[in-house]
Design a protein around this motif. Sequence first.
Motif, PDB file in Angstrom:
ATOM      1  N   GLU A 154      53.936  -6.008 -40.002  1.00 20.05           N
ATOM      2  CA  GLU A 154      53.697  -6.318 -38.873  1.00 20.05           C
ATOM      3  C   GLU A 154      52.783  -5.595 -38.810  1.00 20.05           C
ATOM      4  O   GLU A 154      53.232  -4.344 -37.852  1.00 20.05           O
ATOM      5  CB  GLU A 154      54.685  -6.873 -38.155  1.00 20.05           C
ATOM      6  CG  GLU A 154      53.767  -8.300 -36.698  1.00 20.05           C
ATOM      7  CD  GLU A 154      52.351  -8.440 -37.103  1.00 20.05           C
ATOM      8  OE1 GLU A 154      51.811  -9.102 -35.932  1.00 20.05           O
ATOM      9  OE2 GLU A 154      52.194  -9.542 -38.045  1.00 20.05           O
ATOM     10  N   LEU A 155      51.440  -5.220 -38.429  1.00 21.56           N
ATOM     11  CA  LEU A 155      50.567  -4.132 -37.781  1.00 21.56           C
ATOM     12  C   LEU A 155      50.571  -3.793 -36.894  1.00 21.56           C
ATOM     13  O   LEU A 155      50.512  -4.716 -35.932  1.00 21.56           O
ATOM     14  CB  LEU A 155      49.549  -4.084 -38.765  1.00 21.56           C
ATOM     15  CG  LEU A 155      49.225  -4.135 -39.655  1.00 21.56           C
ATOM     16  CD1 LEU A 155      47.524  -5.113 -40.225  1.00 21.56           C
ATOM     17  CD2 LEU A 155      49.335  -2.951 -40.419  1.00 21.56           C
ATOM     18  N   HIS A 156      50.212  -2.432 -35.858  1.00 29.49           N
ATOM     19  CA  HIS A 156      50.205  -2.825 -34.881  1.00 29.49           C
ATOM     20  C   HIS A 156      48.328  -3.129 -34.991  1.00 29.49           C
ATOM     21  O   HIS A 156      48.190  -3.917 -33.754  1.00 29.49           O
ATOM     22  CB  HIS A 156      49.534  -1.148 -34.409  1.00 29.49           C
ATOM     23  CG  HIS A 156      48.938  -0.694 -32.814  1.00 29.49           C
ATOM     24  ND1 HIS A 156      49.851  -1.125 -31.639  1.00 29.49           N
ATOM     25  CD2 HIS A 156      48.098  -0.668 -31.939  1.00 29.49           C
ATOM     26  CE1 HIS A 156      49.676  -1.084 -30.886  1.00 29.49           C
ATOM     27  NE2 HIS A 156      48.550  -0.163 -31.103  1.00 29.49           N
ATOM     28  N   GLY A 157      47.422  -3.081 -35.284  1.00 32.65           N
ATOM     29  CA  GLY A 157      46.212  -3.773 -35.556  1.00 32.65           C
ATOM     30  C   GLY A 157      45.452  -4.567 -34.588  1.00 32.65           C
ATOM     31  O   GLY A 157      45.180  -5.339 -34.351  1.00 32.65           O
ATOM     32  N   THR A 158      45.008  -3.155 -33.536  1.00 32.52           N
ATOM     33  CA  THR A 158      43.649  -3.786 -32.602  1.00 32.52           C
ATOM     34  C   THR A 158      43.042  -4.155 -33.065  1.00 32.52           C
ATOM     35  O   THR A 158      41.995  -4.269 -32.024  1.00 32.52           O
ATOM     36  CB  THR A 158      44.256  -2.014 -31.654  1.00 32.52           C
ATOM     37  OG1 THR A 158      44.045  -1.016 -32.145  1.00 32.52           O
ATOM     38  CG2 THR A 158      45.544  -2.478 -30.849  1.00 32.52           C
ATOM     39  N   GLY A 159      42.042  -3.585 -34.133  1.00 28.75           N
ATOM     40  CA  GLY A 159      40.927  -4.224 -34.021  1.00 28.75           C
ATOM     41  C   GLY A 159      39.750  -2.854 -34.151  1.00 28.75           C
ATOM     42  O   GLY A 159      38.744  -3.470 -33.620  1.00 28.75           O
ATOM     43  N   THR A 160      40.359  -1.601 -34.155  1.00 34.23           N
ATOM     44  CA  THR A 160      39.533  -0.790 -33.882  1.00 34.23           C
ATOM     45  C   THR A 160      38.950  -0.341 -34.449  1.00 34.23           C
ATOM     46  O   THR A 160      39.792   0.353 -35.636  1.00 34.23           O
ATOM     47  CB  THR A 160      39.856   0.255 -31.722  1.00 34.23           C
ATOM     48  OG1 THR A 160      41.216   0.876 -32.708  1.00 34.23           O
ATOM     49  CG2 THR A 160      40.603  -0.646 -31.264  1.00 34.23           C
ATOM     50  N   PRO A 161      37.867   0.514 -34.205  1.00 37.78           N
ATOM     51  CA  PRO A 161      37.289   1.358 -35.236  1.00 37.78           C
ATOM     52  C   PRO A 161      38.021   2.270 -35.807  1.00 37.78           C
ATOM     53  O   PRO A 161      38.448   2.844 -36.601  1.00 37.78           O
ATOM     54  CB  PRO A 161      35.703   1.847 -34.469  1.00 37.78           C
ATOM     55  CG  PRO A 161      35.480   0.755 -34.007  1.00 37.78           C
ATOM     56  CD  PRO A 161      36.874   0.064 -32.968  1.00 37.78           C
ATOM     57  N   VAL A 162      38.775   3.381 -35.002  1.00 37.85           N
ATOM     58  CA  VAL A 162      39.374   4.715 -35.207  1.00 37.85           C
ATOM     59  C   VAL A 162      40.743   4.374 -35.417  1.00 37.85           C
ATOM     60  O   VAL A 162      41.826   4.717 -36.449  1.00 37.85           O
ATOM     61  CB  VAL A 162      39.218   5.452 -33.723  1.00 37.85           C
ATOM     62  CG1 VAL A 162      39.900   6.804 -33.972  1.00 37.85           C
ATOM     63  CG2 VAL A 162      37.722   5.593 -33.374  1.00 37.85           C
ATOM     64  N   GLY A 163      41.196   3.497 -34.467  1.00 40.01           N
ATOM     65  CA  GLY A 163      42.768   3.224 -35.027  1.00 40.01           C
ATOM     66  C   GLY A 163      42.663   3.052 -36.122  1.00 40.01           C
ATOM     67  O   GLY A 163      43.405   2.421 -37.029  1.00 40.01           O
ATOM     68  N   ASP A 164      42.564   1.602 -36.983  1.00 39.05           N
ATOM     69  CA  ASP A 164      42.504   0.994 -37.345  1.00 39.05           C
ATOM     70  C   ASP A 164      42.971   1.630 -38.753  1.00 39.05           C
ATOM     71  O   ASP A 164      43.271   1.352 -39.836  1.00 39.05           O
ATOM     72  CB  ASP A 164      41.511  -0.828 -38.355  1.00 39.05           C
ATOM     73  CG  ASP A 164      41.934  -2.065 -37.237  1.00 39.05           C
ATOM     74  OD1 ASP A 164      42.809  -1.910 -36.220  1.00 39.05           O
ATOM     75  OD2 ASP A 164      41.303  -2.657 -37.080  1.00 39.05           O
ATOM     76  N   PRO A 165      41.709   2.617 -39.410  1.00 37.19           N
ATOM     77  CA  PRO A 165      41.644   2.878 -40.640  1.00 37.19           C
ATOM     78  C   PRO A 165      42.545   3.982 -40.641  1.00 37.19           C
ATOM     79  O   PRO A 165      43.306   4.445 -41.733  1.00 37.19           O
ATOM     80  CB  PRO A 165      40.562   3.545 -40.606  1.00 37.19           C
ATOM     81  CG  PRO A 165      39.357   2.937 -40.309  1.00 37.19           C
ATOM     82  CD  PRO A 165      40.006   2.375 -38.221  1.00 37.19           C
ATOM     83  N   ILE A 166      42.858   4.929 -39.573  1.00 34.52           N
ATOM     84  CA  ILE A 166      44.435   5.709 -39.677  1.00 34.52           C
ATOM     85  C   ILE A 166      45.555   4.947 -39.856  1.00 34.52           C
ATOM     86  O   ILE A 166      46.445   5.206 -40.635  1.00 34.52           O
ATOM     87  CB  ILE A 166      44.452   6.530 -38.072  1.00 34.52           C
ATOM     88  CG1 ILE A 166      42.944   7.138 -37.937  1.00 34.52           C
ATOM     89  CG2 ILE A 166      45.925   7.285 -37.950  1.00 34.52           C
ATOM     90  CD1 ILE A 166      43.603   8.175 -36.767  1.00 34.52           C
TER      91      ILE A 166
END
Length: 448
Positions: free
Chosen positions: A320-332
């Motif tokens: 279960e991801l942190h997975g906020t859907g942000t362009p920077v956070g998701d790829p990291i």
Amino acid sequence: MTKKHTPDGVTALRDGSSEAIAVVGLSCRLPMAAGPAEFWELLRTGTSAITEVPEGRWESALSGEGARGELGVRRAGFLDRVDTFDAAFFGISPREAATMDPQQRLVLELAWEALEDAGIVPAELEGSRTAVFVGTLRDDYSALLYQHGEQAVTQHTMTGVNRGVIANRVSYYLGLRGPSLTVDAAQSSSLVAVHLACESLRSGESAMAIAAGVNLNVLAENAVTEERFGGLSPDGVTYTFDARANGFVRGEGGGVVVLKPLARAIADGDHVYGVIRGSAVNNDGTTPGLTVPSQTAQEQVLREAYQKAGVDPRAVQYVELHGTGTPVGDPIEAAALGAVLGAARQGKPLLVGSAKTNVGHLEGAAGIVGLLKALLALDHQRLPASLNFETPNPRIPLAELGLAVQRELTAWPQPDGELVAGVSSFGMGGTNAHVVLTSGPAPAARPE
């Protein structure tokens, strides 16, 4: 393997692995979900609880001169009512209740409901070493109250708006003698609270623990603050790991779990929703920016969590991801998961998903929402879909990383053995948390 015996039957393992902690009770109040059964139905059916802002909320931010009014501000996940409370049930006067932060009220209610779900008579806990750890980051009600000037301040204001009292109210009402504190690690607050609760149990400091997270979006200005920070999705949709990912959507509510050492839970005949095998917390340290995540730090927290849990990372079936859907956070986040859990796998990829696509980002309570989703998935032995995913973010090579987004309701990849899941939560200031879960023992017969 040798054991060190501590008070109340708590045992700590000396081989470096963490003692197993059982989750024996759940409660939640989330958008379109008044409790765990409704939350599971929302997850099972792939329903989004994101709506337009209800009448009476955020009016100053959505109207008048200078209002931005973007869709990202106008859409979020909301509770039906945050202004109602059965004060008499908790022995609180109407005057004091009116001055209490509604987050205090909600956690009181949810703690009671979680104990009921665990089959525990609250009165029997008086004087016990039961701990309370609550994660949150908001004090909207305090700011709202002080907007009304000195005349709004009463003898109850000091305790009513203090964030530390969110946890302390539960301890006071139930007569609990264990540690009692409110945790603010930004968006990872509630999963850090769970980690601290487990550590308190393992050390023998506590005999049982109540861990919670709460987040209520009652102040209009915070919606504007997050929009101007650039964090909100202008579409009002969370596109976790998707090419359209452009920010998060706000959510509100709360959740509570009741925790015991697994051996004690089995001896007590408890229904065990899942077992916390281990957890870890760290910080990003210095990165290119205060709110820019660190892949290295996320990899470290994952490795430490699985090492402490004594679980082979290749055995993990779902995160279960942190997975906020942000362009920077998701790829990291994807790169860190791939490096530690995904890339070395043979055969089926690691499945991932985010409850934020259903109920929004509960910020300080986001981690406990992800934990509740994973626990319900373990208990029902089904994996629900992560919504709004069509095309992978081009910066997230899923196949190369050994990852796949869970897109429909299915059985677990290896349903016949022990089910293994991870839950991640990251704070904007760099505090990372990860919890390792496994399925519980065969369900005990539940008393009427």
